[in-house]
Design a protein around this motif. Structure first.
Motif, PDB file in Angstrom:
ATOM      1  N   LYS A 215     -11.145  15.893  11.440  1.00  0.00           N
ATOM      2  CA  LYS A 215     -10.483  17.200  11.329  1.00  0.00           C
ATOM      3  C   LYS A 215     -11.209  18.176  10.405  1.00  0.00           C
ATOM      4  O   LYS A 215     -10.892  19.373  10.389  1.00  0.00           O
ATOM      5  N   GLU A 218     -12.438  21.784  11.299  1.00  0.00           N
ATOM      6  CA  GLU A 218     -11.430  22.815  11.562  1.00  0.00           C
ATOM      7  C   GLU A 218     -11.015  23.566  10.297  1.00  0.00           C
ATOM      8  O   GLU A 218     -10.375  24.618  10.384  1.00  0.00           O
ATOM      9  N   LEU A 219     -11.359  23.028   9.130  1.00  0.00           N
ATOM     10  CA  LEU A 219     -10.862  23.583   7.870  1.00  0.00           C
ATOM     11  C   LEU A 219     -11.747  24.702   7.361  1.00  0.00           C
ATOM     12  O   LEU A 219     -12.965  24.694   7.537  1.00  0.00           O
ATOM     13  N   ARG A 220     -11.085  25.669   6.677  1.00  0.00           N
ATOM     14  CA  ARG A 220     -11.807  26.765   6.033  1.00  0.00           C
ATOM     15  C   ARG A 220     -11.528  26.761   4.540  1.00  0.00           C
ATOM     16  O   ARG A 220     -10.539  26.210   4.081  1.00  0.00           O
ATOM     17  N   ASP A 221     -12.436  27.409   3.819  1.00  0.00           N
ATOM     18  CA  ASP A 221     -12.347  27.433   2.364  1.00  0.00           C
ATOM     19  C   ASP A 221     -11.638  28.700   1.900  1.00  0.00           C
ATOM     20  O   ASP A 221     -11.823  29.778   2.489  1.00  0.00           O
ATOM     21  N   TYR A 233      -0.419  29.216   5.325  1.00  0.00           N
ATOM     22  CA  TYR A 233      -1.436  29.283   4.282  1.00  0.00           C
ATOM     23  C   TYR A 233      -1.009  30.291   3.227  1.00  0.00           C
ATOM     24  O   TYR A 233      -0.764  31.461   3.530  1.00  0.00           O
ATOM     25  N   GLY A 246      -7.195  29.135   4.350  1.00  0.00           N
ATOM     26  CA  GLY A 246      -7.997  27.978   3.975  1.00  0.00           C
ATOM     27  C   GLY A 246      -7.474  27.280   2.738  1.00  0.00           C
ATOM     28  O   GLY A 246      -6.414  27.634   2.209  1.00  0.00           O
ATOM     29  N   PHE A 247      -8.242  26.288   2.285  1.00  0.00           N
ATOM     30  CA  PHE A 247      -7.838  25.479   1.144  1.00  0.00           C
ATOM     31  C   PHE A 247      -8.877  25.533   0.021  1.00  0.00           C
ATOM     32  O   PHE A 247     -10.081  25.665   0.276  1.00  0.00           O
ATOM     33  N   PHE A 252      -6.546  21.183  -0.401  1.00  0.00           N
ATOM     34  CA  PHE A 252      -7.103  20.169   0.493  1.00  0.00           C
ATOM     35  C   PHE A 252      -6.462  18.807   0.223  1.00  0.00           C
ATOM     36  O   PHE A 252      -6.084  18.085   1.164  1.00  0.00           O
ATOM     37  N   TRP A 255      -3.037  18.792   1.646  1.00  0.00           N
ATOM     38  CA  TRP A 255      -3.074  18.692   3.110  1.00  0.00           C
ATOM     39  C   TRP A 255      -3.159  17.228   3.548  1.00  0.00           C
ATOM     40  O   TRP A 255      -2.484  16.815   4.496  1.00  0.00           O
ATOM     41  N   ASN A 404     -12.465  20.441   1.573  1.00  0.00           N
ATOM     42  CA  ASN A 404     -12.673  20.637   3.006  1.00  0.00           C
ATOM     43  C   ASN A 404     -13.962  20.037   3.550  1.00  0.00           C
ATOM     44  O   ASN A 404     -14.379  20.383   4.661  1.00  0.00           O
ATOM     45  N   THR A 437      -4.010  23.042  11.646  1.00  0.00           N
ATOM     46  CA  THR A 437      -4.739  23.989  10.794  1.00  0.00           C
ATOM     47  C   THR A 437      -4.853  25.381  11.389  1.00  0.00           C
ATOM     48  O   THR A 437      -5.470  26.261  10.773  1.00  0.00           O
TER      49      THR A 437
END
Length: 440
Positions: A215, A218-221, A233, A246-247, A252, A255, A404, A437
């Motif tokens: 996964k 798929e994650l953004r910062d 978010y 994002g995280f 993170f 999550w 992430n 996400t």
């Protein structure tokens, strides 16, 4: 020509020696010396005692003759493995190498490989080095001590045992089975910490890491970014809706824990609960004045509160649970520092040891150290998620995930050299249902 014929003769003996009977098998040890009763033929890794006994005359030959010995690969009968023998010269000494095969090659540090060091000057035995795992920094060293020997044990470069007295000479050890060392030192060395457990005990950790890894793309910062209990978010500081979606490192970690929390409760964790400051369990009068402006214990509180939230939902009792209950406070060979943890430089060994003692957990780590200016404080400033496990071939692996992405222990230790890490344990669950996400 003569040396070549001698080597071929020795090789043929090794390859075509008939199967030994039980009495002859027992002769592989030095039972006649009365050091132990031989009941366990097979050691915890591939042995090479047959080859060492076979080449005994070379091991103890005068230095000039021993250094002329030809290298060769020997097939052992009773242990069903191949061993590469060779001689190397370096820095005033020469080395007789008995290297076990691993995956069709002969790495110098393969499990159970012996390196016998002798002096070039007088040919005396100086040291025996035995690799314990498929890692160059996991080994034991044995030195002569009058008519006995002294042993040091290293795991990942750290001396876990030193100056262990062995009631046997270094010369006898060269052609004795490894199990003899284990039995003679069993009251001084916890050998269960050294060798691999069953990989099945770590299946949940490995599968959980694999599911999260899939996964990560798929994650953004996002600075100060996390997901609230509704899957939105938000910014951790004021819970306002994000624009980027994002995280940061804290979001993170939440999550990941949300994936277990949702599996058990059908909802995600509220951020407000995770921001609670556990004043009664950490801090001091010097840090109180900076609680609002610097929040020096944020990472410690956040990781403890994540584990505590899971424990509270699992508890049948309504009694308050100690926020420190999931702290990693007992690690062999290391002292826990209150609210600080352990040196980052020793993290691999620490994860190895606690995983051996208690399989099936992953860990939230709060990196802490001297941070910031005006003033500089000892502060918890970064959070990582660690998945330690043993693979089917006995190798110890750690998946490091932070903000992430997946990194590795070497990178973590280089970036935070001289800092500390506080660890909180959480039971791994491969059925984890990670939050979607795409929602903002």
């Amino acid at each position: 020509m003569v040396r070549t014929l001698i080597f071929i003769f020795v090789l043929l003996i090794c390859l075509f020696t008939p199967e030994r009977g039980e009495a002859e098998r027992d002769s592989l040890n030095i039972e006649e010396a009365g050091y132990y009763e031989f009941t366990d033929l097979y050691p915890p890794f591939p042995e090479n005692v047959e080859v060492r006994k076979l080449l005994k005359e070379i091991i103890f030959a005068p230095a000039v003759e021993a250094m002329r010995a030809s290298q060769g690969v020997f097939v052992q009968k009773n242990f069903n493995n191949r061993v590469l023998f060779q001689v190397k010269r370096q820095n005033g000494a020469f080395y007789l190498l008995f290297t076990n095969e691993e995956n069709y090659s002969f790495p110098l540090y393969s499990r159970g490989s012996y390196i016998i060091k002798r002096s070039l000057e007088d040919g005396s035995l100086l040291q025996i080095k035995i690799f314990l795992r498929n890692h160059p920094e996991c080994f034991l060293r044995i030195f002569p001590r009058n008519d006995r020997s002294s042993m040091d044990v290293y795991l990942y470069g750290y001396p876990v045992y030193q100056n262990i007295n062995l009631p046997i000479s270094l010369q006898e050890i060269t052609t004795s089975p490894f199990n003899l060392l284990k039995r003679m030192s069993k009251n001084s060395v916890d050998w269960s910490l050294i060798f691999s457990p069953e990989a099945e005990q770590y299946k949940e950790v490995r599968l959980m890491a694999e599911k999260i890894r899939g996964k990560l793309p798929e994650l953004r910062d996002a600075d100060d970014g996390a997901m609230n209990q509704n899957g939105e978010y938000v910014l951790i500081e004021d819970l306002s809706i994000q624009e980027s979606g994002g995280f940061n490192c804290s979001g993170f970690a939440k999550w990941i824990v949300d994936g277990i929390y949702y599996l058990k409760n059908g909802r995600y964790l509220p951020i407000e609960r995770l921001k609670d400051k556990n004043y009664s369990t950490r801090g001091h009068r010097w840090s109180e004045r900076y609680e609002d402006s610097r929040d020096p214990y944020f990472g410690l509180d956040w990781t403890r509160n994540l584990s505590l939230s899971l424990l509270e939902t699992e508890s049948e009792s309504k009694a308050l649970i100690d926020p420190e209950v999931a702290d990693v406070r007992e690690v062999p060979f290391f002292d826990y520092i209150e609210d600080v943890g352990y040196p980052v430089e020793n993290l691999k060994l620490i994860l190895y040891l606690i995983s051996k003692k208690e399989p099936g957990f992953f860990y939230l780590g709060s990196i802490n150290g001297y941070f910031g200016e005006n003033p500089g404080l000892h502060q918890h400033f970064h959070i990582v998620v660690l998945f330690p496990y043993f693979s089917s071939d006995g190798s110890f692996k750690v998946s490091v995930m932070e903000r992430n992405m997946e990194t590795d222990l070497n990178s973590l230790q280089k970036r935070y050299r001289g800092d500390f890490i506080h660890l909180v344990k959480i039971k791994a669950d491969a059925e984890i249902i990670l939050p979607e996400t795409g929602k903002k």
